[in-house]
Design an enzyme around this catalytic site. Structure first.
Site, PDB file in Angstrom:
ATOM      1  N   ASP A 133      -4.531  -1.641   3.357  1.00 20.66           N
ATOM      2  CA  ASP A 133      -5.913  -1.898   3.615  1.00 20.66           C
ATOM      3  C   ASP A 133      -6.701  -2.396   2.164  1.00 20.66           C
ATOM      4  O   ASP A 133      -6.123  -1.793   1.092  1.00 20.66           O
ATOM      5  CB  ASP A 133      -6.674  -0.500   4.028  1.00 20.66           C
ATOM      6  CG  ASP A 133      -7.870  -0.936   4.719  1.00 20.66           C
ATOM      7  OD1 ASP A 133      -8.199  -2.067   4.903  1.00 20.66           O
ATOM      8  OD2 ASP A 133      -8.610   0.414   4.700  1.00 20.66           O
ATOM      9  N   HIS A 173      -6.393 -11.563   2.280  1.00 18.64           N
ATOM     10  CA  HIS A 173      -5.224 -11.437   3.258  1.00 18.64           C
ATOM     11  C   HIS A 173      -4.347 -12.158   2.370  1.00 18.64           C
ATOM     12  O   HIS A 173      -3.068 -11.655   2.478  1.00 18.64           O
ATOM     13  CB  HIS A 173      -5.303 -11.775   4.607  1.00 18.64           C
ATOM     14  CG  HIS A 173      -6.516 -11.015   5.312  1.00 18.64           C
ATOM     15  ND1 HIS A 173      -6.535  -9.662   5.189  1.00 18.64           N
ATOM     16  CD2 HIS A 173      -7.503 -11.602   6.045  1.00 18.64           C
ATOM     17  CE1 HIS A 173      -7.624  -9.475   5.914  1.00 18.64           C
ATOM     18  NE2 HIS A 173      -8.413 -10.363   6.390  1.00 18.64           N
ATOM     19  N   LEU A 177      17.850  -2.355   5.447  1.00 14.10           N
ATOM     20  CA  LEU A 177      16.363  -1.907   5.472  1.00 14.10           C
ATOM     21  C   LEU A 177      15.816  -2.157   6.694  1.00 14.10           C
ATOM     22  O   LEU A 177      15.956  -3.530   7.200  1.00 14.10           O
ATOM     23  CB  LEU A 177      15.607  -2.527   4.502  1.00 14.10           C
ATOM     24  CG  LEU A 177      14.000  -2.335   4.443  1.00 14.10           C
ATOM     25  CD1 LEU A 177      13.606  -0.751   4.338  1.00 14.10           C
ATOM     26  CD2 LEU A 177      13.071  -2.969   3.446  1.00 14.10           C
TER      27      LEU A 177
HETATM   28  C1  IPE Z   1      -6.287  -0.543   9.507  1.00 18.09           C
HETATM   29  O1  IPE Z   1      -7.267  -0.979   8.754  1.00 18.09           O
HETATM   30  C2  IPE Z   1      -5.443  -1.870  10.118  1.00 18.09           C
HETATM   31  C3  IPE Z   1      -4.697  -2.434   9.306  1.00 18.09           C
HETATM   32  C4  IPE Z   1      -4.416  -2.271   8.033  1.00 18.09           C
HETATM   33  C5  IPE Z   1      -4.111  -3.771   9.957  1.00 18.09           C
HETATM   34  P1  IPE Z   1      -8.808  -1.334   9.169  1.00 18.09           P
HETATM   35  O2  IPE Z   1      -9.520  -1.927   7.938  1.00 18.09           O
HETATM   36  O3  IPE Z   1      -8.869  -2.302  10.410  1.00 18.09           O
HETATM   37  O4  IPE Z   1      -9.133   0.275   9.489  1.00 18.09           O
HETATM   38  P2  IPE Z   1     -10.815   0.800   9.562  1.00 18.09           P
HETATM   39  O5  IPE Z   1     -11.479  -0.193  10.310  1.00 18.09           O
HETATM   40  O6  IPE Z   1     -11.090   0.665   8.060  1.00 18.09           O
HETATM   41  O7  IPE Z   1     -10.696   1.913   9.838  1.00 18.09           O
HETATM   42  C1  IPE Z   2      -6.591  -4.915   5.678  1.00 16.98           C
HETATM   43  O1  IPE Z   2      -7.557  -5.234   4.729  1.00 16.98           O
HETATM   44  C2  IPE Z   2      -5.913  -5.829   6.466  1.00 16.98           C
HETATM   45  C3  IPE Z   2      -6.067  -5.956   7.858  1.00 16.98           C
HETATM   46  C4  IPE Z   2      -6.771  -5.056   8.458  1.00 16.98           C
HETATM   47  C5  IPE Z   2      -5.589  -6.933   8.526  1.00 16.98           C
HETATM   48  P1  IPE Z   2      -9.196  -5.340   5.338  1.00 16.98           P
HETATM   49  O2  IPE Z   2      -9.171  -6.720   5.950  1.00 16.98           O
HETATM   50  O3  IPE Z   2      -9.159  -4.255   6.320  1.00 16.98           O
HETATM   51  O4  IPE Z   2      -9.839  -5.154   3.875  1.00 16.98           O
HETATM   52  P2  IPE Z   2     -11.157  -4.213   3.853  1.00 16.98           P
HETATM   53  O5  IPE Z   2     -10.999  -2.868   4.309  1.00 16.98           O
HETATM   54  O6  IPE Z   2     -12.417  -5.044   4.742  1.00 16.98           O
HETATM   55  O7  IPE Z   2     -11.401  -4.361   2.225  1.00 16.98           O
HETATM   56 MG    MG Z   3     -10.134  -2.252   6.110  1.00 16.67          MG
END
Ligand code: IPE
Ligand code: IPE
Ligand code: MG
Length: 242
Positions: free
Chosen positions: A21, A38, A133
């Protein structure tokens, strides 16, 4: 700072699950587009996989796309679908040569484009014989959806007389999860300073140790994985006993 040499080899987690995240915030801090965040996460992922191989981890599961992530703007969703497809194409031969079995958990149908589904199937097939793995991508994955899917199968089996409702137990459910042979994670790591599960591995995380770090996912490296495992090794796992 911990290095792999500091880890206690007799107390290694068998399975580490990660919520990758913070990509959007990483990009925002640099005046870039969320999708650049990403893209930058790819290096973090493969550095972490290298680290996992080096320290002899057997199971690594990463949250790549949740059932809730469809709520994001269409452009970002489309980017993530193409990105994951490209990542598989670019990396699967290398992963295969290094003995990594790549698998996916999540709903295969629904809005996942057919070509992405085909890449997933090809990659699973290509790497199915590897055992060093197991790298599992949670993709179009939701912990509640996984339990719903298991319940549907069990309910059908009960209706058909193959299952006695009075005999349904935890093992009945565990056997119907997406990957019944996957051990429960010993350790869950979430990056970016968020303290929540976000519908990840709800059944499987029942007794996992949770480690949260402020590092944003694109900055995560092997040393951060080692740090999280060192923290895990300082914990006392009791599983309800004393
Ligand atoms: C969780 O992260 C999903 C992934 C990392 C793929 P999100 O960014 O979507 O989660 P919330 O919305 O902060 O809970
Ligand atoms: C995690 O990073 C990747 C996915 C959920 C696909 P985010 O896109 O949620 O990044 P933030 O949380 O908005 O910074
Ligand atoms: Mg996020």
């Amino acid at each position: 700072m911990s290095t792999p040499a500091d880890l206690d080899l007799s107390r290694m987690p068998k399975h580490v699950a990660i919520v990758m995240d913070g990509n959007g915030r990483w990009a925002q801090q640099r005046g870039l587009k969320r999708t650049d965040g990403h893209a930058a996460g790819e290096e973090a992922l493969f550095d972490t996989v290298d680290g996992a191989l080096d320290i002899g981890l057997q199971w690594l599961t990463v949250y790549a796309f949740s059932t809730e992530n469809w709520r994001r703007p269409l452009d970002e969703v489309r980017f993530l679908m193409n990105f994951n497809e490209r990542l598989l194409l670019a990396r699967r031969d290398d992963l295969n040569e290094r003995g990594v079995r790549v698998r996916f958990i999540g709903r295969r149908g629904g809005r996942v484009p057919g070509r992405v589904r085909r890449r997933i199937e090809e990659t699973e097939e290509l790497t199915a014989g590897n055992r060093r793995l197991t790298l599992t991508f949670a993709f179009n994955y939701g912990g509640r959806a996984e339990i719903v899917d298991a319940v549907r199968t069990i309910a059908q089996d009960a209706a058909d007389g193959r299952v006695d409702p009075a005999k349904i137990d935890e093992r009945t459910i565990a056997r119907q999860l997406y990957r019944p042979d996957m051990p429960d994670p010993d350790l869950l790591v979430r990056t970016s300073g968020e303290y929540r599960i976000s519908n990840y591995l709800l059944w499987e995380l029942a007794y996992s140790e949770l480690v949260f770090t402020d590092v944003l996912w694109p900055d995560f490296r092997t040393k951060d994985l080692v740090e999280a495992i060192a923290e895990y090794q300082r914990r006392d796992r009791r599983f309800g006993a004393i």
